[in-house]
Structure formats: C-alpha cells, structure tokens
Design a protein around this motif. Structure first.
Motif, PDB file in Angstrom:
ATOM      1  N   TRP A   1     -22.967  19.904 -21.444  1.00 36.47           N
ATOM      2  CA  TRP A   1     -24.302  20.325 -21.044  1.00 36.47           C
ATOM      3  C   TRP A   1     -24.561  20.012 -19.568  1.00 36.47           C
ATOM      4  CZ3 TRP A   1     -27.661  23.530 -23.052  1.00 36.47           C
ATOM      5  CH2 TRP A   1     -29.007  23.496 -22.645  1.00 36.47           C
ATOM      6  N   GLN A   2     -24.133  18.817 -19.109  1.00 39.76           N
ATOM      7  CA  GLN A   2     -24.306  18.437 -17.712  1.00 39.76           C
ATOM      8  C   GLN A   2     -23.441  19.295 -16.793  1.00 39.76           C
ATOM      9  OE1 GLN A   2     -23.360  14.261 -18.308  1.00 39.76           O
ATOM     10  NE2 GLN A   2     -25.496  13.671 -17.820  1.00 39.76           N
ATOM     11  N   ILE A   3     -22.217  19.587 -17.225  1.00 41.28           N
ATOM     12  CA  ILE A   3     -21.340  20.462 -16.435  1.00 41.28           C
ATOM     13  C   ILE A   3     -21.965  21.851 -16.308  1.00 41.28           C
ATOM     14  CG2 ILE A   3     -19.102  21.654 -16.426  1.00 41.28           C
ATOM     15  CD1 ILE A   3     -17.906  19.170 -17.743  1.00 41.28           C
ATOM     16  N   PHE A   4     -22.572  22.297 -17.397  1.00 45.26           N
ATOM     17  CA  PHE A   4     -23.183  23.628 -17.388  1.00 45.26           C
ATOM     18  C   PHE A   4     -24.340  23.687 -16.398  1.00 45.26           C
ATOM     19  CE2 PHE A   4     -26.401  26.601 -19.038  1.00 45.26           C
ATOM     20  CZ  PHE A   4     -25.663  27.774 -19.071  1.00 45.26           C
ATOM     21  N   TRP A   5     -25.258  22.727 -16.468  1.00 41.86           N
ATOM     22  CA  TRP A   5     -26.470  22.797 -15.646  1.00 41.86           C
ATOM     23  C   TRP A   5     -26.238  22.366 -14.200  1.00 41.86           C
ATOM     24  CZ3 TRP A   5     -30.482  25.572 -16.443  1.00 41.86           C
ATOM     25  CH2 TRP A   5     -30.904  25.862 -17.749  1.00 41.86           C
ATOM     26  N   LYS A   6     -25.337  21.404 -13.986  1.00 41.84           N
ATOM     27  CA  LYS A   6     -25.174  20.856 -12.638  1.00 41.84           C
ATOM     28  C   LYS A   6     -24.020  21.475 -11.847  1.00 41.84           C
ATOM     29  CE  LYS A   6     -27.335  16.425 -13.746  1.00 41.84           C
ATOM     30  NZ  LYS A   6     -27.232  14.953 -13.692  1.00 41.84           N
ATOM     31  N   LEU A   7     -23.143  22.208 -12.532  1.00 46.12           N
ATOM     32  CA  LEU A   7     -22.017  22.825 -11.828  1.00 46.12           C
ATOM     33  C   LEU A   7     -21.950  24.332 -12.063  1.00 46.12           C
ATOM     34  CD1 LEU A   7     -19.485  22.612 -10.102  1.00 46.12           C
ATOM     35  CD2 LEU A   7     -18.179  22.081 -12.187  1.00 46.12           C
ATOM     36  N   ARG A   8     -21.898  24.732 -13.304  1.00 50.11           N
ATOM     37  CA  ARG A   8     -21.709  26.155 -13.601  1.00 50.11           C
ATOM     38  C   ARG A   8     -22.918  27.003 -13.174  1.00 50.11           C
ATOM     39  NH1 ARG A   8     -17.266  27.359 -16.766  1.00 50.11           N
ATOM     40  NH2 ARG A   8     -16.371  25.685 -18.038  1.00 50.11           N
TER      41      ARG A   8
ATOM     42  N   GLN B   1     -10.599  21.787  -9.742  1.00 48.30           N
ATOM     43  CA  GLN B   1     -10.832  20.469  -9.147  1.00 48.30           C
ATOM     44  C   GLN B   1     -12.271  20.012  -9.347  1.00 48.30           C
ATOM     45  OE1 GLN B   1      -9.639  20.746  -5.063  1.00 48.30           O
ATOM     46  NE2 GLN B   1      -7.443  20.510  -5.529  1.00 48.30           N
ATOM     47  N   GLN B   2     -13.205  20.941  -9.227  1.00 49.89           N
ATOM     48  CA  GLN B   2     -14.610  20.591  -9.460  1.00 49.89           C
ATOM     49  C   GLN B   2     -14.840  20.219 -10.927  1.00 49.89           C
ATOM     50  OE1 GLN B   2     -16.197  24.330  -7.935  1.00 49.89           O
ATOM     51  NE2 GLN B   2     -17.098  23.270  -6.172  1.00 49.89           N
ATOM     52  N   MET B   3     -14.209  20.960 -11.820  1.00 52.53           N
ATOM     53  CA  MET B   3     -14.338  20.648 -13.248  1.00 52.53           C
ATOM     54  C   MET B   3     -13.728  19.276 -13.553  1.00 52.53           C
ATOM     55  SD  MET B   3     -15.924  23.242 -14.612  1.00 52.53           S
ATOM     56  CE  MET B   3     -15.562  23.057 -16.360  1.00 52.53           C
ATOM     57  N   ASP B   4     -12.567  18.996 -12.974  1.00 51.46           N
ATOM     58  CA  ASP B   4     -11.916  17.706 -13.201  1.00 51.46           C
ATOM     59  C   ASP B   4     -12.765  16.563 -12.659  1.00 51.46           C
ATOM     60  OD1 ASP B   4      -9.794  18.941 -14.408  1.00 51.46           O
ATOM     61  OD2 ASP B   4      -8.537  18.991 -12.597  1.00 51.46           O
ATOM     62  N   LEU B   5     -13.426  16.790 -11.516  1.00 52.75           N
ATOM     63  CA  LEU B   5     -14.277  15.749 -10.943  1.00 52.75           C
ATOM     64  C   LEU B   5     -15.452  15.444 -11.870  1.00 52.75           C
ATOM     65  CD1 LEU B   5     -14.974  13.892  -8.562  1.00 52.75           C
ATOM     66  CD2 LEU B   5     -16.239  15.817  -7.552  1.00 52.75           C
ATOM     67  N   MET B   6     -16.059  16.482 -12.455  1.00 52.48           N
ATOM     68  CA  MET B   6     -17.167  16.278 -13.386  1.00 52.48           C
ATOM     69  C   MET B   6     -16.694  15.513 -14.620  1.00 52.48           C
ATOM     70  SD  MET B   6     -19.972  17.525 -12.090  1.00 52.48           S
ATOM     71  CE  MET B   6     -21.082  17.804 -13.472  1.00 52.48           C
ATOM     72  N   ARG B   7     -15.513  15.823 -15.093  1.00 52.32           N
ATOM     73  CA  ARG B   7     -14.976  15.109 -16.263  1.00 52.32           C
ATOM     74  C   ARG B   7     -14.654  13.658 -15.911  1.00 52.32           C
ATOM     75  NH1 ARG B   7     -11.983  20.147 -16.759  1.00 52.32           N
ATOM     76  NH2 ARG B   7     -12.967  21.457 -18.363  1.00 52.32           N
ATOM     77  N   THR B   8     -14.226  13.460 -14.661  1.00 55.15           N
ATOM     78  CA  THR B   8     -13.947  12.087 -14.212  1.00 55.15           C
ATOM     79  C   THR B   8     -15.208  11.241 -14.271  1.00 55.15           C
ATOM     80  OG1 THR B   8     -12.201  12.872 -12.728  1.00 55.15           O
ATOM     81  CG2 THR B   8     -13.109  10.680 -12.280  1.00 55.15           C
ATOM     82  N   TYR B   9     -16.360  11.870 -13.973  1.00 53.45           N
ATOM     83  CA  TYR B   9     -17.642  11.170 -14.056  1.00 53.45           C
ATOM     84  C   TYR B   9     -18.169  11.111 -15.488  1.00 53.45           C
ATOM     85  CZ  TYR B   9     -17.926  11.552  -8.970  1.00 53.45           C
ATOM     86  OH  TYR B   9     -17.692  11.448  -7.615  1.00 53.45           O
ATOM     87  N   ASN B  10     -17.338  11.539 -16.434  1.00 49.66           N
ATOM     88  CA  ASN B  10     -17.690  11.519 -17.864  1.00 49.66           C
ATOM     89  C   ASN B  10     -18.927  12.388 -18.153  1.00 49.66           C
ATOM     90  OD1 ASN B  10     -17.144  10.709 -20.506  1.00 49.66           O
ATOM     91  ND2 ASN B  10     -18.628   9.019 -20.418  1.00 49.66           N
TER      92      ASN B  10
END
Length: 297
Positions: free
Chosen positions: A205-212, A192-201
C-alpha cells in the motif's frame, strides 16, 4: 514587452498557429468554389448566360444550401446561433453545447474512475493482467456506431433516457486510454526504486501511494487529454441514433435532414472549440498539479 514580442515571433506559438489557420482558410475558400461550382454555374446560366468569373466565385461563397459553406457563412451562423440568441433558447448552440458537455463530463468522470481502478487491479493482481487486459483491448475493436444504438435502446426499455445513456457511451470510450496509461505509469518505477522501498520495509500500500502513484501522474494526464476528447465524441455519437432533442449531435442530425450544411458545420466548429477547451483545461490542471508536486518549475 520583450517576452510578448518573443511570443509573437516566428519561433513563438501564436504566429505559426495563425499561419496554418490562414492557409486552411484560403484552401477552404478554394475548395468551396470547386464543390459549389456546378450548382452555381447552372443557376447563373438560367439567369444570365454571360455571367462573369467574379459573379461565379461570389455565388459559390454565398449559396443558401452549399455543398461546402464558406468560412464566413459558418462564422455568421455561429454568431447568430450563439451571441444573437438567449442561451436558454433551444435554437442556441450554447444550449446544445451545454447538453453535450454535461454528458461528456459525466462520462469522462466515470470512465476515468473505472480506468484507474482497472489499472490498479491489473498492476497488483497478475490474474487480472492475464485475463482482463485482453478483453479491455478487445472491447475497443467494436465500432461505437454499432454499439451506441444498442445501449440507448436497451436503457430506454428500462426507462433510462437523457444524459445517462450518452454518459455511458462516453465512459465506454474514454476508460480505455486511462487504463492503458495508468498501467504504464504504475509500472514506470525502475527496479532500484522498488528495491529501495522494500529495503525500508514499505508495504504494498505504501509503495503504491508513495512511489507508483506519483510516478504515474504524467502518464495519467497524457491519457486524460485523449480521454476527454474521445468522451466528447462519444457524447455526440450518443445523440445521433435516436435524434435527441438537445445536443450538438442532434443539431447536426437536424441539419442533415433538411440539407442545412451551414448548420452542420457550425455545430462541428463549436464541437471542435468545446473539445479544445476541455483538452486545454486538462492541460491547465496538469500544469498546476506538476508544479505543486515538484514535477515542473
């Protein structure tokens, strides 16, 4: 005042630790009697066949070269090898601990960097996950006592000696827990967190630094505590094969050559203290990091 009494209460931290320590010391003294009994009894038989039990017990706790030294013998030797000598003296355990700690920290730094890079690659590149991960796991099945002499001899043949070979051995040991922990941490965000990040386009790299990366911090520090302890073991093992001139490992090796068990145990105790210091240092950095990032109040 109330907080201090609570800390010292049976449910606190200090009292259980000292209780276990007291039990260990009592058992240690008893084991010293059992292991040193035969030698002391033979010596007393030659001097005075009518020796008493108290003389026998005192003899087992005061042997010059015991099978197992008593705790007070180790404490005295530690004091004489640290506080009673200049830290620059080659007979000082502080001097040897500094040499071992230097190799430990260098190996730990490079092992941590390697582990994080490998974990990032494994998480983002499926080919690496399938091809590299089995080899990383297989690398840890080789006994370090078998590979350490080869590393030292090979590097010595090209003129690389001193701290670097020991640091490489430490790095070889400590990169594994960091890699495994970071892979688990980088994969810990739920779908769900990954899907939310993708929803924000968000980009990869942003998913890696801001979530992972934020999600992996607790896993990273848990791995670092294991890695720093293993790194110390690697540094000590690296000092054994060639009889290095300095380091806690060389101190233990010298003690085994001359049958100085007190010297060996003093080096072991100081190595344990050094290991605890390093692990608690990582725990302190973890506490400060999690508090700064909002992971702990």
């Amino acid at each position: 005042m109330t907080a201090a009494l609570g800390f010292l209460s049976p449910k606190g931290r200090v009292l259980p630790i000292f209780t276990v320590l007291a039990i260990i010391i009592v058992l240690w003294y008893a084991l010293a009697i059992a292991l040193n009994y035969n030698r002391v009894s033979e010596q007393l038989e030659q001097v005075d066949p009518g020796y008493s039990i108290s003389e026998l017990i005192q003899g087992t706790w005061n042997m010059e070269r015991p099978v197992l030294p008593a705790p007070d013998q180790i404490a005295v030797d530690l004091w004489n090898s640290t506080a009673a000598l200049k830290v620059t003296s080659k007979r000082s355990l502080v001097y040897h601990a500094y040499i071992t700690a230097s190799a430990t920290l260098v190996g730990f730094a490079f092992g941590t960097l390697l582990g994080i890079l490998l974990a990032a690659g494994i998480v983002h590149v499926r080919t690496l996950d399938r091809s590299l991960m089995p080899w990383i796991i297989a690398s840890q099945t080789i006994p370090i006592l078998a590979i350490a002499p080869m590393i030292i001899v090979i590097l010595a043949s090209v003129g690389v000696t001193g701290l670097v070979p020991k640091a490489i051995i430490s790095m070889y040991l400590c990169f594994f827990p960091v890699t495994i922990g970071m892979v688990k941490g980088l994969r810990s965000p739920d779908p769900q967190q990954m899907d939310l990040m993708r929803t924000y386009n968000a980009s990869r790299w942003q998913i890696f630094w801001k979530l992972r990366v934020p999600a992996s911090i607790p896993f990273l520090f848990a791995s670092l505590k294991v890695a720093i302890a293993i790194s110390l073991v690697g540094a000590i093992v690296g000092e054994l094969p060639t009889g290095a001139e300095g380091g806690l490992g060389s101190r233990m090796l010298a003690g085994s050559y001359y049958g100085q068990m007190v010297q060996i145990w003093s080096a072991l105790v100081l190595a344990a203290i050094l290991g605890m210091t390093l692990v608690y240092s990582i725990a302190g950095i973890e506490w400060a990091t999690l508090r700064r990032t909002g992971g702990r109040a």
